[in-house]
Design a protein around this motif. Structure first.
Motif, PDB file in Angstrom:
ATOM      1  N   TRP A 116       0.839  -1.210   0.000  1.00  0.00           N
ATOM      2  CA  TRP A 116       0.000   0.000   0.000  1.00  0.00           C
ATOM      3  C   TRP A 116       0.868   1.252   0.000  1.00  0.00           C
ATOM      4  O   TRP A 116       0.581   2.221  -0.717  1.00  0.00           O
ATOM      5  N   ALA A 117       1.912   1.220   0.839  1.00  0.00           N
ATOM      6  CA  ALA A 117       2.781   2.401   0.941  1.00  0.00           C
ATOM      7  C   ALA A 117       3.413   2.719  -0.422  1.00  0.00           C
ATOM      8  O   ALA A 117       3.391   3.867  -0.882  1.00  0.00           O
ATOM      9  N   ILE A 118       3.925   1.675  -1.088  1.00  0.00           N
ATOM     10  CA  ILE A 118       4.516   1.878  -2.410  1.00  0.00           C
ATOM     11  C   ILE A 118       3.433   2.302  -3.396  1.00  0.00           C
ATOM     12  O   ILE A 118       3.638   3.165  -4.251  1.00  0.00           O
ATOM     13  N   LEU A 166      12.143  -8.560  15.545  1.00  0.00           N
ATOM     14  CA  LEU A 166      11.818  -8.504  14.115  1.00  0.00           C
ATOM     15  C   LEU A 166      10.425  -7.923  13.899  1.00  0.00           C
ATOM     16  O   LEU A 166      10.198  -7.106  13.011  1.00  0.00           O
ATOM     17  N   TRP A 167       9.469  -8.328  14.754  1.00  0.00           N
ATOM     18  CA  TRP A 167       8.117  -7.757  14.656  1.00  0.00           C
ATOM     19  C   TRP A 167       8.155  -6.249  14.883  1.00  0.00           C
ATOM     20  O   TRP A 167       7.478  -5.488  14.190  1.00  0.00           O
ATOM     21  N   ALA A 168       8.954  -5.857  15.874  1.00  0.00           N
ATOM     22  CA  ALA A 168       9.021  -4.424  16.206  1.00  0.00           C
ATOM     23  C   ALA A 168       9.542  -3.629  15.006  1.00  0.00           C
ATOM     24  O   ALA A 168       8.986  -2.576  14.637  1.00  0.00           O
ATOM     25  N   VAL A 169      10.595  -4.139  14.381  1.00  0.00           N
ATOM     26  CA  VAL A 169      11.160  -3.448  13.215  1.00  0.00           C
ATOM     27  C   VAL A 169      10.130  -3.394  12.089  1.00  0.00           C
ATOM     28  O   VAL A 169       9.953  -2.362  11.431  1.00  0.00           O
ATOM     29  N   LEU A 170       9.419  -4.504  11.889  1.00  0.00           N
ATOM     30  CA  LEU A 170       8.393  -4.558  10.831  1.00  0.00           C
ATOM     31  C   LEU A 170       7.316  -3.494  11.043  1.00  0.00           C
ATOM     32  O   LEU A 170       6.949  -2.764  10.121  1.00  0.00           O
ATOM     33  N   ILE A 171       6.834  -3.412  12.278  1.00  0.00           N
ATOM     34  CA  ILE A 171       5.771  -2.441  12.570  1.00  0.00           C
ATOM     35  C   ILE A 171       6.286  -1.022  12.368  1.00  0.00           C
ATOM     36  O   ILE A 171       5.651  -0.191  11.716  1.00  0.00           O
ATOM     37  N   GLY A 172       7.480  -0.767  12.887  1.00  0.00           N
ATOM     38  CA  GLY A 172       8.057   0.576  12.785  1.00  0.00           C
ATOM     39  C   GLY A 172       8.257   0.995  11.330  1.00  0.00           C
ATOM     40  O   GLY A 172       7.819   2.074  10.910  1.00  0.00           O
ATOM     41  N   LEU A 173       8.911   0.129  10.562  1.00  0.00           N
ATOM     42  CA  LEU A 173       9.210   0.489   9.171  1.00  0.00           C
ATOM     43  C   LEU A 173       7.933   0.634   8.337  1.00  0.00           C
ATOM     44  O   LEU A 173       7.800   1.559   7.533  1.00  0.00           O
ATOM     45  N   ASN A 174       6.991  -0.301   8.542  1.00  0.00           N
ATOM     46  CA  ASN A 174       5.735  -0.199   7.783  1.00  0.00           C
ATOM     47  C   ASN A 174       4.998   1.089   8.104  1.00  0.00           C
ATOM     48  O   ASN A 174       4.478   1.761   7.206  1.00  0.00           O
ATOM     49  N   GLY A 175       4.964   1.428   9.391  1.00  0.00           N
ATOM     50  CA  GLY A 175       4.313   2.682   9.795  1.00  0.00           C
ATOM     51  C   GLY A 175       4.981   3.863   9.130  1.00  0.00           C
ATOM     52  O   GLY A 175       4.318   4.758   8.581  1.00  0.00           O
ATOM     53  N   PHE A 176       6.307   3.843   9.121  1.00  0.00           N
ATOM     54  CA  PHE A 176       7.070   4.944   8.522  1.00  0.00           C
ATOM     55  C   PHE A 176       6.761   5.071   7.018  1.00  0.00           C
ATOM     56  O   PHE A 176       6.449   6.153   6.527  1.00  0.00           O
ATOM     57  N   TYR A 177       6.808   3.953   6.299  1.00  0.00           N
ATOM     58  CA  TYR A 177       6.593   4.034   4.848  1.00  0.00           C
ATOM     59  C   TYR A 177       5.147   4.361   4.491  1.00  0.00           C
ATOM     60  O   TYR A 177       4.889   5.044   3.503  1.00  0.00           O
ATOM     61  N   LEU A 178       4.196   3.877   5.308  1.00  0.00           N
ATOM     62  CA  LEU A 178       2.793   4.233   5.045  1.00  0.00           C
ATOM     63  C   LEU A 178       2.588   5.735   5.209  1.00  0.00           C
ATOM     64  O   LEU A 178       1.936   6.380   4.386  1.00  0.00           O
ATOM     65  N   GLY A 190       4.325   7.405   2.242  1.00  0.00           N
ATOM     66  CA  GLY A 190       3.546   7.235   1.014  1.00  0.00           C
ATOM     67  C   GLY A 190       2.321   8.135   1.010  1.00  0.00           C
ATOM     68  O   GLY A 190       2.027   8.812   0.018  1.00  0.00           O
ATOM     69  N   ALA A 191       1.614   8.184   2.146  1.00  0.00           N
ATOM     70  CA  ALA A 191       0.402   9.007   2.236  1.00  0.00           C
ATOM     71  C   ALA A 191       0.762  10.483   2.088  1.00  0.00           C
ATOM     72  O   ALA A 191       0.093  11.229   1.364  1.00  0.00           O
ATOM     73  N   GLY A 192       1.848  10.892   2.753  1.00  0.00           N
ATOM     74  CA  GLY A 192       2.282  12.289   2.661  1.00  0.00           C
ATOM     75  C   GLY A 192       2.635  12.665   1.227  1.00  0.00           C
ATOM     76  O   GLY A 192       2.230  13.729   0.729  1.00  0.00           O
ATOM     77  N   PHE A 193       3.346  11.785   0.549  1.00  0.00           N
ATOM     78  CA  PHE A 193       3.751  12.036  -0.830  1.00  0.00           C
ATOM     79  C   PHE A 193       2.527  12.142  -1.739  1.00  0.00           C
ATOM     80  O   PHE A 193       2.417  13.055  -2.572  1.00  0.00           O
TER      81      PHE A 193
END
Ligand SMILES: Nc1ncnc2c1ncn2[C@@H]1O[C@H](COP(=O)(O)OP(=O)(O)O)[C@@H](O)[C@H]1O
Ligand SMILES: [Mg+2]
Lengths: 270, 252
Positions: A158-160, A232-244, A247-250
């Motif tokens: 979604w982010a991409i 690993l879950w923590a990194v996944l949540i953090g990075l996904n939140g960041f890219y979403l 992406g939304a901002g862009f």
């Protein structure tokens, strides 16, 4: 004789038209070399990985590949669904009807997310059944942990997708190559078919900032019967939140740009 | 004048497109009152569509103020868009839907109450009954335009914006559509702002016309008055004069 020079001129003119097109669009130049280079990278790194795991039975390696392929498709379809919803409105020249309806931007985005999720669920089901019937690959065997891994790949999709939709608002049809290509640009770095260590150091740097890398790492660990660490879950949540958020901002930024330049009202008409 | 009586208020509207030398619209002032039919005229490239897009909130102008029912179409989108609607030669309905599906989707987006009655009524009025099960993509351009106008009337808009609505219609259909619009307009006192090249259409249809040339307003008033002032025999002659000399008055 006359006719031969005429042919030369006409063929030359047609070629010149491509020069005009390419000169004004880096994206088109990029498109020429893109796919072959990406193919080479994926297959090359995969070869390195298979060489490294010479002791592992081939069957086990193949299982990884099938799992990875299904998971990759989740990310890819998720991204495509978001952008294709927008592209379809532009192609059919219906986009302005949507834009002048009392509809909030986020409501439209939410619908395209849900559309993407339905597509992904359908495709995963079909692939899962086929893989089970044909190759005795059992998706259910992976267990419930497959769901959060799949969801995290979907979120990154979604982010991409928001990012490529933003490009579509800004560059119109010229951005098409990027829309199809960006997921595959990320694929070699996402360590879909091989672990992080296979990549050269510079590429590992890129891989580490992509949530997809961690999702595929988690998938590999699960298939090897290991538990996924909480970190690993923590990194996944953090990075996904960041890219979403990115992406939304862009997307919102590009929407406002398109409204200021007048592109918005002319989408699909050029 | 009471601001509540204005459907559209435009002040100092100016827009210059990126990488374009001149202004598409320059220092434009005008208003559309409730229940009024206003025609926006001018040669190709005069700035008509640009003006409509600012009213619809599709374009944030370089400068100037646009108000629709006293509100900003950019900052108060939701409040404005529910009360207006738009049809244009350049904007199509989804080609892959059936006519009735298309009307259903849009009436739902606009939250239309008594949906099926509303659709049935419009479909009958615009002679689309036989086409209900046909794909939008397979309609002729005239049928498609009628459907676009139907769609634009679904939410009973208080302001209807039309960009060259009769361009793709044959003279008979254009006449039908004009009478239907007039009928609906007088029933519900809606305002209409529309662009057109068809001078005869404008003469009978509009309460008032605005003549644009190179993004500037060069004449405004009831059609007969503008004609009289310009000493043209008819609006066609006036149109050609404007296109050639940029003025409603004869250069010679
Ligand atoms: N997206 C755009 N980018 C640059 N110039 C534009 C764009 N859209 C319209 N223009 C220019 O602005 C002027 C006004 O266009 P428009 O409002 O479409 O005129 P009309 O509808 O009266 O034919 C024209 O000169 C046109 O070429
Ligand atoms: Mg126009």
């Amino acid at each position: 004789m006359q006719d031969k020079t005429g042919s030369l001129r006409r063929i030359g003119t047609l070629l010149q038209r491509y020069v005009f097109l390419h000169r004004r669009s880096i994206i088109r130049v990029f498109d020429i070399g893109f796919w072959p280079v990406m193919d080479l990278l994926i297959w090359g790194f995969m070869m390195l990985y298979i060489q490294q795991t010479a002791n592992t039975p081939l069957a086990e390696t193949i299982i990884f590949l099938i799992g990875a392929m299904i998971a990759w498709d989740i990310h890819y379809r998720g991204q495509q669904a978001v952008t294709i919803s927008l592209m379809e409105e532009i192609w059919t020249r219906n986009i302005v009807n949507i834009l002048i309806a009392p509809l909030r931007l986020w409501e439209w985005v939410a619908a395209s997310f849900l559309y993407g999720t339905l597509k992904v669920a359908t495709v995963t089901l079909i692939l899962g059944i086929l893989a089970h019937l044909l190759y005795a690959f059992n998706l259910i065997q992976i267990g419930w942990v497959f769901l959060p891994l799949a969801a995290s790949l979907l979120f990154f999709g979604w982010a991409i997708g928001l990012g490529t939709s933003g490009l579509l608002l800004r560059y119109g049809y010229a951005a098409e190559a990027l829309i199809w290509g960006i997921p595959f640009l990320l694929q070699p770095f996402s360590c879909v078919f091989y672990p992080l260590e296979v990549l050269p150091v510079w590429a590992q740097g890129i891989a580490r900032i992509l949530p997809s890398t961690y999702a595929f790492e988690g998938l590999r660990q699960t298939l090897q019967g290991k538990a996924i660490p909480a970190s690993l879950w923590a990194v996944l949540i953090g990075l996904n939140g960041f890219y979403l958020a990115l992406g939304a901002g862009f997307f919102v930024f590009m929407f406002h740009r398109a409204r200021a330049t007048g592109r918005l009202g002319h989408l699909g008409q050029d | 004048m009471n601001a509540n009586e204005l459907a559209i208020e435009v002040r100092g509207l100016t827009h210059r497109y990126e990488r374009s030398a001149g202004f598409a619209v320059e220092a434009l002032d005008f208003e559309v009152r409730r229940g009024e039919i206003v025609g926006l005229l001018g040669p190709n490239g005069a700035g008509k569509t640009t003006t409509l897009h600012t009213v619809l909130g599709l374009l944030a102008p370089t400068a100037g103020v646009v108000r629709v029912f006293g509100r900003s179409p950019l900052l108060e989108r939701m409040q404005v868009l529910g009360r207006i609607n738009f049809a244009s030669v350049d904007v199509h309905l989804p080609s892959n839907l059936l006519v009735e599906e298309c009307l259903y989707i849009f009436s739902n987006l606009y939250g239309v109450s008594y949906r099926s009655e509303r659709i049935r009524n419009l479909v009958e009025r615009f002679d689309l009954k036989a086409l209900r099960r046909q794909r939008v993509g397979s309609l002729s351009s005239g049928e498609h335009m009628r459907l676009k106008i139907c769609k634009a009337l679904l939410n009973s808009p208080e302001l209807l914006i039309l960009d060259e609505p009769t361009l793709s219609l044959d003279p008979y259909m254009a006449h039908r559509v004009r009478s239907l619009l007039k009928e609906i307009q007088s029933e519900r006192q809606i305002s209409i702002l529309h662009t057109s090249h068809n001078m005869r259409e404008v003469e009978s249809f509009c309460d008032r016309i605005l003549f644009l040339h190179h993004g500037r307003k060069i004449a405004e008033g009831p059609p007969s008055e503008v004609l009289a002032r310009s000493k043209s025999r008819n609006l066609d002659e006036l149109f050609i004069r404007v296109a050639v000399s940029g003025d409603i008055f004869d250069a010679g």
